[in-house]
Scaffold this active site. Structure first.
Site, PDB file in Angstrom:
ATOM      1  N   GLU A 120      -9.601   2.460  -4.713  1.00  0.00           N
ATOM      2  CA  GLU A 120      -9.897   4.271  -4.694  1.00  0.00           C
ATOM      3  C   GLU A 120      -9.303   4.155  -5.138  1.00  0.00           C
ATOM      4  OE1 GLU A 120     -10.926   4.315   0.111  1.00  0.00           O
ATOM      5  OE2 GLU A 120      -9.279   3.704  -0.134  1.00  0.00           O
ATOM      6  N   HIS A 172      -3.294   3.325  -4.945  1.00  0.00           N
ATOM      7  CA  HIS A 172      -2.313   2.883  -3.090  1.00  0.00           C
ATOM      8  C   HIS A 172      -0.390   2.170  -3.735  1.00  0.00           C
ATOM      9  CE1 HIS A 172      -5.985   3.669  -0.772  1.00  0.00           C
ATOM     10  NE2 HIS A 172      -6.673   2.870  -1.137  1.00  0.00           N
ATOM     11  N   ASP A 224       1.332  -0.834   0.358  1.00  0.00           N
ATOM     12  CA  ASP A 224       0.229  -0.193  -0.215  1.00  0.00           C
ATOM     13  C   ASP A 224       1.084   1.362   0.339  1.00  0.00           C
ATOM     14  OD1 ASP A 224      -2.357   1.542   1.039  1.00  0.00           O
ATOM     15  OD2 ASP A 224      -3.483   0.208   0.819  1.00  0.00           O
TER      16      ASP A 224
HETATM   17  C1  ACM Z   1     -11.399  -0.491   1.646  1.00  0.00           C
HETATM   18  O1  ACM Z   1     -11.417  -0.362   2.278  1.00  0.00           O
HETATM   19  N1  ACM Z   1     -10.106   0.933   0.844  1.00  0.00           N
HETATM   20  C2  ACM Z   1     -11.080  -1.846   0.697  1.00  0.00           C
END
Ligand code: ACM
Ligand code: ZN
Length: 802
Positions: A365, A300, A225
């Protein structure tokens, strides 16, 4: 080394012996003809078995007890060894392990044996029979035997680790019973984010032990991440040389950490070597836990871009963020073929380390700002005939899926992978509510349910005022336990695509291993029962009492668990005979007294102790709290209880409320209970995108003076006031008259949350039996709002009729 991880490395030594001495593989023909009708509440197994019948008597485990297994099966020997090691580590007797022989028929032994009729058994199912002479576990897979042994371990006394005086040998009594058990769902998962904070491999193994103890079978390892890359990739050494390290800002709140300054050393971080990964994978396999690795893409991934800026749209430079990285505009470039070569190379090494059929590619996201500006990304959109950046994300994920499938594996992604078109064989992990899971199942794809509302264990589990800082929300133990993974909207056929559920542990606000345990373990146990036990066996009161025994077991293992919330819950019911409200209190703490007042004064340790439903005929102001050793544990719950004409009266819904904010369900708008400024307090009923439209039946025609409904506005959570509320009356529920509108006059831009009453006063002498309320949802969030164009919420707590 943490306590339980030493289980794997115990040196009890399997006493092997020559197979030829014992002849052919022995198969036990055991009959379980009894009807499993009787239940017991003295057994505290979690998750509760599908069928259980308590018998009289005990089996005593002593140093003479044998541990016998059907010959020639490596899995059985491994499970037997696991049990023997566990007993020894817990200070119990050393069992003598060997293969079963014909002469052992009457031996005082724990026996692992294949059944004669294998067709009766589900793949992970088992049967456990304890008699005074023997304990027999039957199953058809190693996992089944392992779960049988886990149930046997839970039959040992809860305080089984309490040290004895030196020189004494402990013996343990196991109650006689018969269990037939198998899981409800094939996917029973727990996730751990090791990027936001890094945890050593020893802790990961301890976490896997806890997962396995409660018959969960999947560990979703969130390895990459923005805040750190955690897995060694030989072909791209900078991922861990650079991407695994950030400046240490652990002394500052997560959202307030300045980026790395030029020349500042990056000292916080760490990663797992490939040898570490192999060790953890093998450790998990011995506990029948599959590890699904997650490699995040296309977003991410700013830690990747820090190490290899050529994979970005802009060229960088970047630094690994030490805290919040939002909006996450810097993501992998979708127009650059070398990005895909890189990801395929990474995935190739990942597949070499993880035998799991599933690989997780993230997909959540992704901020598309850079893709919109990037000539390469735009050229890709044109060349591939894509409509927009959402379809470009879909192209990205589909391209990765093709590669993964070509290697004989399957891909999982967060529910954003539905946007722009789902990859042909993808499994969807539904996190933004349950809609992603529903959409996937309806498209014939498998789904794993992990909605934020019930499955995010980084949320608070008790009053934020008395808890360590968490990311937000409120997901209590009881709420997790109430979770139903199969959405009601699905047909039986579609529901087959719901593989199970998973608890997610994001670690922005979880800096230590002790804090992971505090946030995750109790709620994991609740979820374990949700995904393992038959739906009809789910019973909160029984579960919570059995948890007391689990807490003792966790004490033995020195696990830093949370006992749950000490908040008092209030519910009401209506007694039509006495025409009065009955108020009930509950809490997550069955052994702690609830003290209360009804006159608005603060309770003290001398106040009345709650002993059962209380009748209330007039207005009251309730305050109630839990007292331990004379001290209030959590802020008391307070609630004005209003007496009015519609109390307890039936409500017919024309527009449905959302399953996400049901309050107490169809009685919520006439239960006398009011909501607070916190929209998650369980008192507000929410309507997403549609109007609140209900008819209350007062039972008989009566004089009506006024109708009032309170609505909540909290635009930061996309909750707005209705544009207008319409009140009308009827004598028969068919023809409505006195139709009156109350218009909203408050700005939707109001930044703070507030409660606004919408009241209408009728002319004197007005009568009615039916009251209709229609609150108009503003529809879509306004253009200036972060949710512009998305559905608005409206929230109501009570319709008060005088
Ligand atoms: C997430 O909580 N962004 C999968
Ligand atoms: Zn680009």
């Amino acid at each position: 080394m943490p306590y339980i991880t030493s289980l794997a490395t115990g040196a009890a030594g399997y006493k092997s012996f020559a197979l030829k001495q014992f002849g052919l593989l022995l198969i036990f023909a055991l009959s379980f003809a009894q009807i499993f009708a009787q239940e017991t509440n003295t057994i505290n197994i979690v998750p509760i078995p599908a069928e259980m019948k308590l018998k009289t008597g005990q089996f005593i485990i002593t140093p003479q007890t044998l541990m016998l297994v059907s010959p020639q099966d490596k899995n059985l020997k491994q499970v037997a060894q696991f049990f023997a090691d566990h007993l020894r580590i817990m200070g119990g007797p050393e069992l003598q392990l060997r293969e079963y022989a014909e002469t052992d028929k009457k031996a005082l032994a724990v026996i692992l044996a294949f059944p004669k009729d294998k067709t009766k058994f589900k793949p992970e199912g088992y049967e456990l029979k304890v008699t005074p002479g023997q304990v027999i576990v039957q199953a058809v897979t190693g996992a089944g035997f392992f779960y049988g042994i886990q149930s046997l371990i839970q039959l040992l006394p809860a305080d089984y680790c309490t040290p004895l005086k030196t020189g004494k040998v402990r013996t343990w009594a196991v109650p006689c019973l018969e269990i037939k058990d198998h899981p409800r769902f094939p996917y029973r998962g727990m996730h751990l984010d090791v990027s936001r904070h890094f945890f050593p491999k020893e802790f990961v193994m301890r976490y896997i032990d806890l997962i396995a103890l409660y018959k969960m079978n999947t560990f979703h390892w969130h390895l990459t991440d923005d805040n750190g890359w955690r897995i060694e990739i030989k072909k791209y050494p900078k991922l861990t040389e650079i991407g695994a390290w950030r400046v240490d800002r652990e002394n500052l709140p997560w959202g307030e950490r300045p980026a790395q300054k030029p020349g500042e050393p990056a000292t916080y971080g760490g990663f797992y070597t490939q040898d570490d990964i192999r060790e953890v994978v093998a450790y998990a396999a011995q506990r029948y836990v599959t590890i699904i690795p997650e490699i995040e893409m296309p977003a991410h991934s700013v830690e990747v871009l820090t190490a290899y800026p050529q994979f970005s749209c802009t060229g960088g430079p970047f630094t690994v963020p030490p805290g919040s990285y939002w909006p996450n505009t810097d993501i992998l470039c979708a127009g650059n073929d070398s990005v895909f070569t890189f990801l395929q190379d990474v995935m190739t090494e990942v597949m070499g380390l993880f035998p799991s059929v599933y690989l997780h590619v993230g997909g959540d996201e992704a901020d598309k700002t850079n893709w919109k500006k990037c000539p390469k990304c735009q050229a890709r959109i044109k060349a591939e005939g894509l409509k927009d950046e959402k379809e470009l994300q879909s192209y990205f994920i589909k391209r990765m899926e093709k590669f993964i499938v070509s290697k004989g594996r399957k891909m999982i992604g967060w529910d954003e992978i539905l946007e722009g078109g789902l990859a042909p064989e993808a499994t969807v992990m539904s996190w933004r509510g349950v809609e992603g899971g529903i959409a996937a199942a309806r498209q014939g794809h498998d789904a794993i349910m992990t909605p934020g509302s019930h499955c995010y264990f980084d949320y608070y589990q008790a009053n934020p005022d008395s808890e360590p800082k968490a990311i937000g929300g409120l997901t209590t133990l009881k709420k997790v336990y109430s979770y139903e993974p199969v959405p009601g909207e699905l047909s039986a056929k579609e529901a087959e695509h719901i593989l199970g559920a998973q608890g997610n542990v994001w670690t922005e606000f979880i800096p230590s291993t002790a804090q992971v345990e505090y946030m995750a373990v109790s709620r994991m146990i609740a979820l374990a029962e949700v995904v393992w036990s038959p739906k009809q066996k789910r019973d909160w009161k029984s579960f919570r009492l059995r948890m007391n025994s689990q807490f003792k077991r966790l004490d033995c293992m020195k696990v830093n668990y949370c006992k749950g919330s000490y908040r008092v819950g209030i519910s009401t019911s209506y007694d039509p005979k006495g025409n009065q409200m009955m108020v009930s209190f509950d809490s997550e703490q069955p052994d702690v007294p609830i003290l209360y007042t009804l006159d608005g004064n603060d309770p003290t340790n001398k106040s009345k102790v709650y002993a059962g439903p209380i009748s209330i005929v007039d207005n009251a102001y309730i305050k109630a709290g839990l007292y331990v050793d004379g001290n209030l544990k959590e802020k008391f719950t307070e609630m004005p209880l209003i007496s009015h004409l519609a109390i307890g009266k039936p409500v017919k819904y024309i527009g449905n409320y959302s399953y996400r904010y049901p309050a107490s369900g169809i009685g919520a708008l006439t239960d006398g209970l009011r909501g607070s400024i916190n929209h998650r307090d369980g008192m507000w009923q929410g309507f997403l995108g549609n109007d609140l439209e209900v008819v209350i039946d007062l039972g008989k025609e009566m004089p009506i003076n006024s109708v009032q409904t309170n609505f909540l506005q909290n635009q930061k959570s996309w909750i707005f006031l209705p544009s207008l509320v319409e009140y009308s009356l009827s004598p028969d529920g068919k023809k409505f008259h006195s139709i009156n509108e109350v218009l909203n006059t408050v700005s939707p831009k109001e930044t703070n949350a507030f409660i606004e009453p919408f009241t209408f006063q009728f002319n004197q002498g007005t009568t009615a039996r039916y009251v209709k309320v229609k609150a108009k949802n503003p529809g879509k969030c306004p253009p200036w709002h972060e949710g512009a164009g998305e559905d608005c919420w409206i929230f109501a707590d009570e319709i008060v009729v005088y």
